[in-house]
Design a protein around this motif. Structure first.
Motif, short mmCIF file in Angstrom:
data_model
loop_
_atom_site.label_atom_id
_atom_site.label_comp_id
_atom_site.label_asym_id
_atom_site.label_seq_id
_atom_site.Cartn_x
_atom_site.Cartn_y
_atom_site.Cartn_z
N LEU A 48 -5.88 1.21 7.97
CA LEU A 48 -5.83 2.10 6.80
C LEU A 48 -6.05 3.55 7.25
O LEU A 48 -5.37 4.47 6.76
CB LEU A 48 -6.90 1.68 5.80
CG LEU A 48 -6.99 2.47 4.48
CD1 LEU A 48 -5.65 2.45 3.75
CD2 LEU A 48 -8.08 1.88 3.59
N ALA A 86 -3.45 6.79 7.05
CA ALA A 86 -3.85 8.07 6.47
C ALA A 86 -3.58 9.22 7.43
O ALA A 86 -3.06 10.28 7.04
CB ALA A 86 -5.33 8.03 6.09
N PRO A 129 -10.06 7.32 4.44
CA PRO A 129 -10.14 6.56 3.18
C PRO A 129 -11.57 6.14 2.88
O PRO A 129 -12.31 5.71 3.78
CB PRO A 129 -9.24 5.35 3.46
CG PRO A 129 -8.28 5.82 4.50
CD PRO A 129 -9.05 6.76 5.35
N LYS A 130 -11.95 6.25 1.61
CA LYS A 130 -13.36 6.02 1.25
C LYS A 130 -13.81 4.58 1.46
O LYS A 130 -14.94 4.34 1.87
CB LYS A 130 -13.59 6.45 -0.21
CG LYS A 130 -13.52 7.94 -0.41
CD LYS A 130 -13.98 8.37 -1.78
CE LYS A 130 -13.02 7.95 -2.85
NZ LYS A 130 -13.41 8.46 -4.18
N SER A 166 -7.05 -1.61 0.91
CA SER A 166 -8.42 -1.45 0.45
C SER A 166 -8.98 -2.75 -0.12
O SER A 166 -10.13 -3.11 0.17
CB SER A 166 -8.50 -0.34 -0.61
OG SER A 166 -7.66 -0.64 -1.71
N SER A 173 -5.83 4.62 -0.36
CA SER A 173 -7.16 4.02 -0.23
C SER A 173 -7.77 3.65 -1.57
O SER A 173 -8.93 3.25 -1.64
CB SER A 173 -8.10 4.97 0.51
OG SER A 173 -8.28 6.18 -0.22
N THR A 204 0.84 -1.20 0.00
CA THR A 204 0.00 0.00 0.00
C THR A 204 0.87 1.25 0.00
O THR A 204 0.65 2.19 -0.78
CB THR A 204 -0.91 0.02 1.24
OG1 THR A 204 -1.72 -1.16 1.25
CG2 THR A 204 -1.81 1.24 1.24
#
Length: 568
Positions: free
Chosen positions: A263, A267, A403-404, A241, A224, A73
């Protein structure tokens, strides 16, 4: 009396921000708290649910595969950020060198075109470009090279993300270049500094904040990213993700919660690191722009660079459109023939019309609500001195850091926890939380430039504050409102990551439908859908253009504009 008036104004400002704060608490904070709680659950084989266990955290963090995923990542995000730092700066600098407004605006439109093209559609285009029978290998074959296995590798993921995120890097750099006082470069030239020395000692340091802002945005989005690693990585590029998505598919919600929180932690750490770097940047003592910067040297080379960038940004749309008319069911380039069979096949697919309707309904609802709530919050934050104004502003913008994929999964867990079914309501609320911060930022910038005296005069003449705002201030900020509405619609209409977990089998949006189709079939039907989605985005953007560029030529006197007695 003054104290009462001040308290009344603060109360009015707080009430204007209340809808966005309620939405933040009910959807965002509640969902993040939910995955925090579920991360301490343990699902055992007999079906029991053990609460207050560290089992999921221990298993996830002690598994060597976890750290390989975290490393992958970070590797993908770092590579994309470094590549775009160079490519994005050169592109922004080249665009800034264009003096003709038409040429500059056209260049900006081409660079930003990838934002109007669905992310899933762009990924599909790179599948066609990088495949063994795709355009790149076909071109190399003419030279007697290849074919090469470009798909299902980190380089494929990086290329796709660089293409999609180039506008995100260019915008802050371009904006910062426009704020540099041209007199500084002129003085450097007069003192005999070389072109490189002027650039390295004046232009680059003063534009560094924009470069850093672009790097921060790109890195946060890259860590993400889901569609590119999932479809172009082919299982070989495992990132956090895709790990969350895989864990949800096997209903391992506690470990998926842990992965989402990891995650999020990555971020937040990146935000802290970029914040520390930003504090170390030298600050400009310039008091403003006093001269237009001279046209940068090497314009011919910059023009050649822009030509390559334009091809890079437009090639995905070109490939998708041409492939949608291919006569064969595999990604051969060039197509051996042309046909409308894939548009026909698209129309015959189960659920595609329902997905179209769902996408349009959700995007329209999100646009209207985001604009209304965003305007209210922007007015409350810019027009009223709230005691906790900076804190409220930070809270409203906080969803942009998360992250979405993690946020979408968190809302899914909240819905699951409440015993509700995923569907459009949950999707609209989730998209809304993600879009409101951008509307607030864009509209706030417009409000800071708007003339408030006309609105105050209208109130003095007896108009209600709401009516005065709608009749005097709203026309002034119409371009900002239009840009915010356009952004909200395009983000919601093309959104995949936030939508993956929030739709049931009977309700899908077009990006989710297309993602599922690409996982099962390899024919050009998605190309036909991508073409239609891209054209829809372009039409919506063109409809918004008159509202953006047609600025008010003046505002009628307050009383006359409102039709009040005494207004002339």
């Amino acid at each position: 009396m003054s104290s009462r008036k001040s308290d009344r104004l603060r109360g009015r400002g707080l009430s204007l921000t209340l809808p966005s704060l309620i939405l933040l608490v009910v959807v965002f904070l509640a969902s993040m708290e939910t995955i925090g709680e579920f991360s301490f659950h343990e699902f055992v084989p007999n079906g029991d649910n053990i609460v207050g266990s560290l089992h999921s955290w221990r298993n996830f963090l002690t598994d060597p595969a976890t750290w390989r995923v975290v490393g992958e990542t970070l590797a993908v995000a770092t590579t994309v950020t470094l590549v775009l730092a160079v490519v994005g700066y050169l592109t922004a600098y080249a665009l800034f060198s264009i003096r003709r407004t038409v040429g500059r605006n056209l260049g900006l439109f081409i660079v930003f075109s990838s934002l109007m093209f669905s992310g899933i559609a762009s990924v599909y285009a790179w599948q066609l470009l990088l495949g063994r029978a795709g355009m790149i290998n076909s071109a190399l074959g003419v030279l007697g090279l290849g074919p090469f296995d470009l798909l299902y590798s980190r380089i494929a993921v990086v290329i796709a993300l660089v293409h999609t995120l180039l506008p995100i890097m260019v915008f802050p750099i371009f904006n910062t270049l426009g704020q540099i006082d041209g007199a500084l470069t002129e003085v450097a030239d007069d003192l005999g500094a070389s072109r490189w020395r002027t650039f390295s000692r004046v232009t680059l340091p003063l534009s560094a904040p924009g470069l850093l802002a672009g790097c921060q945005l790109v890195f946060a989005i890259s860590i993400s990213a889901f569609a590119a690693p999932a479809l172009l990585g082919g299982g070989r590029v495992q990132v956090l993700s895709t790990t969350v998505y895989s864990l949800v598919n096997v209903s391992n919600f506690p470990v998926a919660s842990v992965a989402s929180l990891v995650l999020l932690i990555v971020a937040l750490l990146s935000v802290g690191v970029f914040g520390l770097i930003q504090r170390r940047l030298p600050r400009s003592d310039s008091g403003g722009v006093t001269a237009t910067p001279p046209k940068p040297a090497g314009v011919r080379l910059l023009g050649g660079w822009l030509g390559l960038v334009y091809v890079f940004q437009l090639i995905t749309a070109f490939i998708v459109i041409v492939s949608s008319f291919s006569s064969v069911s595999y990604g051969q380039w060039p197509p051996p023939g042309f046909s409308l069979r894939w548009y026909t096949n698209l129309a015959e697919q189960d659920g595609v019309l329902a997905a179209t309707a769902s996408s349009l309904i959700v995007a329209a609802a999100v646009t209207v609500l985001a604009v209304v709530i965003g305007i209210m919050a922007a007015v409350g934050l810019t027009r009223h001195r709230l005691p906790a104004g900076p804190l409220i502003n930070a809270a409203i913008l906080s969803p942009t850091v998360v992250p979405k994929v993690a946020f979408g999964f968190a809302v899914f867990m909240l819905v699951y926890r409440l015993g509700l079914e995923p569907g459009r309501v949950a999707l609209v609320l989730t998209h809304l939380v993600a879009c409101i911060p951008f509307v607030v930022v864009i509209v706030s910038a417009g409000l800071l430039r708007a003339d408030r005296t006309v609105e105050d005069a209208a109130v003095d003449l007896g108009a209600h504050r709401v009516r005065a705002f709608l009749s005097t201030t709203l026309p002034q900020i119409r371009p900002s409102v239009a840009v915010g509405a356009l952004f909200a619609f395009l983000v919601s209409f093309n959104e995949l990551d936030l939508s993956l977990f929030l739709l049931n089998a009977d309700t899908k949006t077009l990006p989710v439908w297309m993602f599922n189709y690409l996982n099962n079939y390899q024919d050009p039907t998605p190309a036909a859908l991508s073409t239609i989605m891209g054209l829809t985005s372009v039409v919506v953007a063109l409809v918004a253009v008159p509202f953006v560029v047609r600025r008010g030529r003046g505002t009628a006197p307050a009383g006359q504009a409102l039709g009040l007695p005494g207004g002339r």
